[in-house]
Design a protein around this motif. Structure first.
Motif, PDB file in Angstrom:
ATOM      1  N   UNK A   1     -20.342 -25.803 -26.864  1.00  9.88           N
ATOM      2  CA  UNK A   1     -21.731 -26.184 -26.582  1.00  9.88           C
ATOM      3  C   UNK A   1     -22.034 -25.995 -25.090  1.00  9.88           C
ATOM      4  N   UNK A   2     -21.814 -24.776 -24.626  1.00 12.64           N
ATOM      5  CA  UNK A   2     -21.995 -24.462 -23.199  1.00 12.64           C
ATOM      6  C   UNK A   2     -23.227 -23.600 -22.965  1.00 12.64           C
ATOM      7  N   UNK A   3     -24.092 -23.489 -23.973  1.00  9.25           N
ATOM      8  CA  UNK A   3     -25.316 -22.685 -24.006  1.00  9.25           C
ATOM      9  C   UNK A   3     -25.067 -21.193 -23.857  1.00  9.25           C
ATOM     10  N   UNK A   4     -23.826 -20.776 -24.007  1.00  9.14           N
ATOM     11  CA  UNK A   4     -23.516 -19.351 -23.960  1.00  9.14           C
ATOM     12  C   UNK A   4     -22.865 -18.874 -25.260  1.00  9.14           C
ATOM     13  N   UNK A   5     -22.697 -19.782 -26.212  1.00  7.93           N
ATOM     14  CA  UNK A   5     -22.111 -19.437 -27.502  1.00  7.93           C
ATOM     15  C   UNK A   5     -22.973 -20.014 -28.617  1.00  7.93           C
ATOM     16  N   UNK A   6     -22.985 -19.335 -29.742  1.00  8.48           N
ATOM     17  CA  UNK A   6     -23.789 -19.776 -30.875  1.00  8.48           C
ATOM     18  C   UNK A   6     -22.994 -20.781 -31.707  1.00  8.48           C
TER      19      UNK A   6
ATOM     20  N   UNK B   1     -39.788  -7.094 -20.700  1.00 11.10           N
ATOM     21  CA  UNK B   1     -40.766  -7.973 -20.077  1.00 11.10           C
ATOM     22  C   UNK B   1     -40.304  -8.447 -18.705  1.00 11.10           C
ATOM     23  N   UNK B   2     -39.031  -8.745 -18.586  1.00  4.43           N
ATOM     24  CA  UNK B   2     -38.478  -9.238 -17.322  1.00  4.43           C
ATOM     25  C   UNK B   2     -38.588  -8.173 -16.233  1.00  4.43           C
ATOM     26  N   UNK B   3     -38.342  -6.942 -16.598  1.00  5.46           N
ATOM     27  CA  UNK B   3     -38.471  -5.848 -15.626  1.00  5.46           C
ATOM     28  C   UNK B   3     -39.941  -5.665 -15.242  1.00  5.46           C
ATOM     29  N   UNK B   4     -40.813  -5.740 -16.237  1.00  4.40           N
ATOM     30  CA  UNK B   4     -42.244  -5.590 -15.965  1.00  4.40           C
ATOM     31  C   UNK B   4     -42.757  -6.698 -15.053  1.00  4.40           C
ATOM     32  N   UNK B   5     -42.336  -7.926 -15.315  1.00  2.93           N
ATOM     33  CA  UNK B   5     -42.802  -9.072 -14.524  1.00  2.93           C
ATOM     34  C   UNK B   5     -42.078  -9.182 -13.189  1.00  2.93           C
ATOM     35  N   UNK B   6     -40.993  -8.429 -13.032  1.00  5.40           N
ATOM     36  CA  UNK B   6     -40.173  -8.452 -11.813  1.00  5.40           C
ATOM     37  C   UNK B   6     -39.624  -9.845 -11.525  1.00  5.40           C
ATOM     38  N   UNK B   7     -39.044 -10.439 -12.569  1.00  3.29           N
ATOM     39  CA  UNK B   7     -38.385 -11.738 -12.385  1.00  3.29           C
ATOM     40  C   UNK B   7     -37.126 -11.509 -11.568  1.00  3.29           C
ATOM     41  N   UNK B   8     -37.020 -12.220 -10.466  1.00  4.73           N
ATOM     42  CA  UNK B   8     -35.989 -11.917  -9.479  1.00  4.73           C
ATOM     43  C   UNK B   8     -34.568 -12.141  -9.985  1.00  4.73           C
ATOM     44  N   UNK B   9     -34.356 -13.246 -10.677  1.00  4.13           N
ATOM     45  CA  UNK B   9     -32.997 -13.585 -11.097  1.00  4.13           C
ATOM     46  C   UNK B   9     -33.024 -14.129 -12.531  1.00  4.13           C
ATOM     47  N   UNK B  10     -33.014 -13.268 -13.535  1.00  2.00           N
ATOM     48  CA  UNK B  10     -33.058 -13.719 -14.932  1.00  2.00           C
ATOM     49  C   UNK B  10     -31.723 -14.339 -15.343  1.00  2.00           C
ATOM     50  N   UNK B  11     -31.823 -15.319 -16.207  1.00  2.00           N
ATOM     51  CA  UNK B  11     -30.615 -15.946 -16.750  1.00  2.00           C
ATOM     52  C   UNK B  11     -30.825 -16.208 -18.231  1.00  2.00           C
ATOM     53  N   UNK B  12     -29.827 -15.844 -19.023  1.00  2.00           N
ATOM     54  CA  UNK B  12     -29.932 -15.993 -20.477  1.00  2.00           C
ATOM     55  C   UNK B  12     -28.978 -17.067 -20.988  1.00  2.00           C
TER      56      UNK B  12
END
Length: 446
Positions: free
Chosen positions: A365-370, A325-336
């Protein structure tokens, strides 16, 4: 003379030795604002140390040490606080995490601040110099950000940030997302700075590029229009944060363009509408993402799109579908990121009630680990899937597919993508052992 040191410790991933280079972080306002709040009748020598930009010295020449703390940095903040207190320094803690859990923070500090401190910090400085300071200072009931002082940016190492031209306009947000720590720490009130003060600060900066770090610039549409209209005569280029609600008002997007907006951070959160409902973020309408991106691109506005994996409505297929979806929408700078239950939030209380929180070390709890047990996948699948999404999104071919045909400020978007590509390549290296290691801070004062 009062010797004051203000510190911003950082988690392993975001530390200057981690995976975030200069191109990925801007100068924060917390410490520079605190420095500006030292009363004019107090002779003080103030130092600022931001661990995202450099080392925090262990031999600080300071009488009074202040530490700003978020949940993910709490263990490191406490380690520094304990160390400096053992060396005879007076230490105060403030920020999101101490505001949420003040009793916990008080175990590591002489003074704890909760909420915003524009009014309480000057009072504390006077109390400290008189030898009668309190152990806790809570946000004043008549709090306002009108008349706030100009941050002391000259105390920063300017060459270590992508920009130091950060300017605040509004605090707070009208939405009540279940995972957001902001209302848990600071309440639900929205504080608006007089537009004339914002304009005056920008004019004094003598710059053509400004960043607004406010969590939601359009939380009050009327104020947003007044602000953006006032920016037009300044002929600046600026970036800031909004919600996807910006796409509901074509006139507002036009005004953004005229005001000089060239980039927006938008929390898209998920590609499934059920997940939006789960997170209490109904403002996001997934079916409109592609159209929204087209509208913003047509007005020359880049987008950093943020997504959070791990909702109860998601399974292992979400990672590949999100990249597509991100590629289709051409989101410039995705962050997960990975959905994180910060303490005292509705999301935390839900997972705690269900017995699904599996990690108690705040450093994770740095939003990058579960830190919880997902519903439709394992913890390992969630982390591995997030890693896979980062790598796939920032493959060179996919960067080019998202940014083609480079008509939307390639001078800005391409360097940022290369910065995130480096981040994506290092993401998997930050294991629990690395994240929780604060052995570089002595456990006894020397």
């Amino acid at each position: 003379m009062l010797k004051l040191a203000l510190l911003a410790p950082a988690g392993a991933m975001h530390r200057y030795t981690g995976s975030f280079g200069k191109s990925l972080h801007y100068a924060p306002l917390t410490l520079t604002t605190l420095a500006a709040l030292v009363p004019e009748d107090v002779e003080a020598q103030t130092q600022i140390y931001d661990e995202t930009a450099g080392r925090i010295p262990l031999d600080l020449d300071a009488d009074l040490i202040g530490i700003t703390c978020i949940t993910g940095t709490a263990p490191r903040c406490y380690a520094y606080a304990d160390y400096f207190r053992q060396r005879g320094k007076t230490v105060f803690l403030g920020g999101v995490h101490p505001s949420i859990l003040p009793d916990e923070a008080a175990q590591h500090a002489d003074v704890v601040f909760t909420g915003f401190s524009e009014q309480t910090f000057p009072q504390f400085i006077h109390d400290y110099l008189k030898g009668c300071h309190q152990k806790r200072y809570d946000q004043s009931g008549d709090y306002t950000i009108a008349g706030k002082p100009i941050p002391r940016r000259e105390l920063l190492h300017k060459n270590r940030y992508i920009t130091t031209k950060t300017v605040e306009a509004i605090r707070g947000c009208c939405h009540t997302c279940s995972f957001c720590a902001y209302p848990a720490a600071f309440g639900k009130a929205v504080y608006k700075r007089p537009v004339a003060e914002v304009v005056a600060e920008i004019e004094a900066l003598d710059t053509k590029h400004v960043l607004f770090p406010d969590v939601n610039l359009i939380t009050d549409p009327g104020y947003a229009r007044e602000l953006f209209t006032a920016l037009i005569p300044l002929h600046i280029l600026w970036v800031g944060l909004v919600t996807s609600a910006v796409g509901m008002d074509d006139a507002l997007i036009t005004l953004l363009r005229k005001s000089g907006c060239r980039g927006l951070l938008i929390g898209f959160e998920s590609i499934t509408q059920k997940s939006q409902n789960y997170l209490h973020k109904g403002v996001n309408q997934v079916g409109s993402y592609v159209t929204l991106m087209q509208k913003l691109h047509d007005n020359g506005i880049l987008v950093q799109g943020c997504f959070a994996f791990g909702g109860d409505e998601e399974d292992e297929s979400v990672f590949d579908r999100t990249v597509e979806m991100i590629i289709k929408a051409k989101i410039d700078l995705p962050r997960y990121s990975i959905l994180t239950p910060f303490p005292q939030t509705p999301y935390y209380m839900q997972l705690e009630k269900e017995g699904r929180i599996t990690e108690r070390n705040w450093a994770m709890y740095d939003v990058q680990h579960c830190v919880f047990r997902p519903k439709n996948m394992t913890k390992e699948q969630l982390e591995e899937g997030t890693d896979r999404a980062w790598r796939a999104t920032y493959e060179t071919a996919n960067i080019l597919r998202r940014l083609a045909p480079f008509r939307h400020s390639p001078w800005l978007s391409l360097p940022l993508n290369l910065g995130y590509k480096g981040y994506a390549d290092k993401w998997h290296k930050f294991t629990r052992e690395v994240m929780c290691d604060n052995s570089d801070i002595p456990t006894k004062g020397a």
